[in-house]
Design an enzyme around this catalytic site. Structure first.
Site, PDB file in Angstrom:
ATOM      1  CG  LEU A  44      26.201 -30.672  24.368  1.00  0.00           C
ATOM      2  CD1 LEU A  44      25.381 -31.733  25.087  1.00  0.00           C
ATOM      3  CD2 LEU A  44      27.564 -31.228  23.951  1.00  0.00           C
ATOM      4  CB  SER A  45      24.797 -29.990  17.851  1.00  0.00           C
ATOM      5  OG  SER A  45      24.388 -31.269  18.279  1.00  0.00           O
ATOM      6  CD  GLU A  46      20.454 -29.508  17.269  1.00  0.00           C
ATOM      7  OE1 GLU A  46      20.254 -28.772  16.283  1.00  0.00           O
ATOM      8  OE2 GLU A  46      21.331 -30.379  17.288  1.00  0.00           O
ATOM      9  CB  THR A  47      19.779 -28.102  24.945  1.00  0.00           C
ATOM     10  OG1 THR A  47      21.201 -27.999  25.134  1.00  0.00           O
ATOM     11  CG2 THR A  47      19.125 -28.406  26.280  1.00  0.00           C
ATOM     12  CG  HIS A  81      21.354 -35.463  18.028  1.00  0.00           C
ATOM     13  ND1 HIS A  81      21.222 -34.279  17.342  1.00  0.00           N
ATOM     14  CD2 HIS A  81      22.018 -35.158  19.176  1.00  0.00           C
ATOM     15  CE1 HIS A  81      21.785 -33.309  18.052  1.00  0.00           C
ATOM     16  NE2 HIS A  81      22.274 -33.812  19.158  1.00  0.00           N
TER      17      HIS A  81
END
Length: 291
Positions: A44-47, A81
């Site tokens: 995902l874009s960030e963890t 986010h």
């Protein structure tokens, strides 16, 4: 080792919209390699990785935590986010009853609080300066082609470039724009730009309030071709648009395919509140071993 992990859709009230982030709860430190491997696995874009700070702390009773964010390729200094996702897990799953949660991060202390169905993030406001188009001409061309540009600003602290499309364009122009992330990488490899914001003035309505501005965000330099809804980009957008519109309270919409809404409140002292809703859509465990 089993690590609790969640997927949270943020800046949306509908599942499978907004920006998904993974959230890991760490009772004990794990290696840098594991952080990155987990983020790459989640893709995902960030963890987000939340860790308690003291032995006696729990995720349910503590008001302070360590928070780090990793993309599939590297660690980043700020992510909105995934911070919203982290707070959602602590408030909803761990039943944390503290009025304010404080996260110790690479961007200093960040705060999150509940306000009705929203979670409000207290973030730094990142100022911008006018950018000479000649210095990034190829990047602009690669991003928007022959579209007319109204303004170009740059945030040196975040390395984000803000490109405002001409006010004559409708929202659909921004939504349907095809941006090739590989072309962006070819056009800019100096390290000056780590994120590209495309933005457009909104059309708020007195009777039924619309959006004050729209945006899309691209960060292939961090392994993110396009980010669905980006809190960190709105620390830059909030600074720019509060000066352009003369407003401190704004409603923003990020026009990705998933899309998401953000409530913006610019405060004194160089801070901004960014508020939004979130939904937990997955809850499980990562099973890790040394072998």
């Amino acid at each position: 080792m089993q690590i609790p992990i969640f997927t949270v859709d943020t800046f949306t009230s509908k599942a499978f919209c907004g920006n998904p982030a993974a959230v890991c709860l760490l009772d004990n430190p794990v290696s840098e390699e594991w952080h990155q491997n987990i983020a790459t696995e989640m893709n995902l874009s960030e963890t987000a990785f939340i860790r308690t700070l003291k032995l006696e702390d729990t995720f349910g009773n503590s008001s302070r935590f360590s928070l780090r964010w990793f993309t599939p390729t590297n660690e980043v200094p700020l992510c909105g986010h995934a911070t919203l996702a982290a707070a959602k897990v602590l408030f909803q799953i761990k039943k944390n009853s503290n009025a304010v949660l404080t996260f110790e991060t690479l961007s200093g202390e960040l705060h999150a609080r509940q306000a009705g169905s929203d979670i409000v993030l207290d973030f730094p406001l990142n100022r911008t300066t006018v950018q000479d188009e000649k210095e990034i001409k190829e990047l602009i061309k690669g991003a928007v082609g022959d579209l007319n540009i109204q303004d170009i600003h740059y945030s040196s602290k975040t390395k984000k470039l803000l490109v405002r499309l001409n006010d004559a364009y409708e929202r659909t122009v921004l939504e349907t724009l095809q941006v090739d992330p590989n072309r962006l990488l070819q056009a800019e490899n100096s390290g000056m730009v780590k994120g590209l914001i495309l933005t457009l003035k909104g059309t708020p309505n007195i009777n039924t309030r619309g959006y004050d501005f729209y945006s899309r965000y691209f960060s292939p330099w961090n392994g993110i071709p396009e980010d669905p809804v980006t809190g960190s980009a709105h620390t830059v957008l909030a600074s720019y648009w509060t000066e352009q519109l003369g407003k401190r309270e704004m409603l923003a919409y990020q026009c990705s395919k998933r899309g998401g809404s953000l409530k913006i409140s610019v405060k004194e002292g160089g801070r901004v509140d960014i508020a939004g809703t979130a939904l937990i859509v997955l809850h499980g465990s990562l099973i890790l071993s040394e072998s």
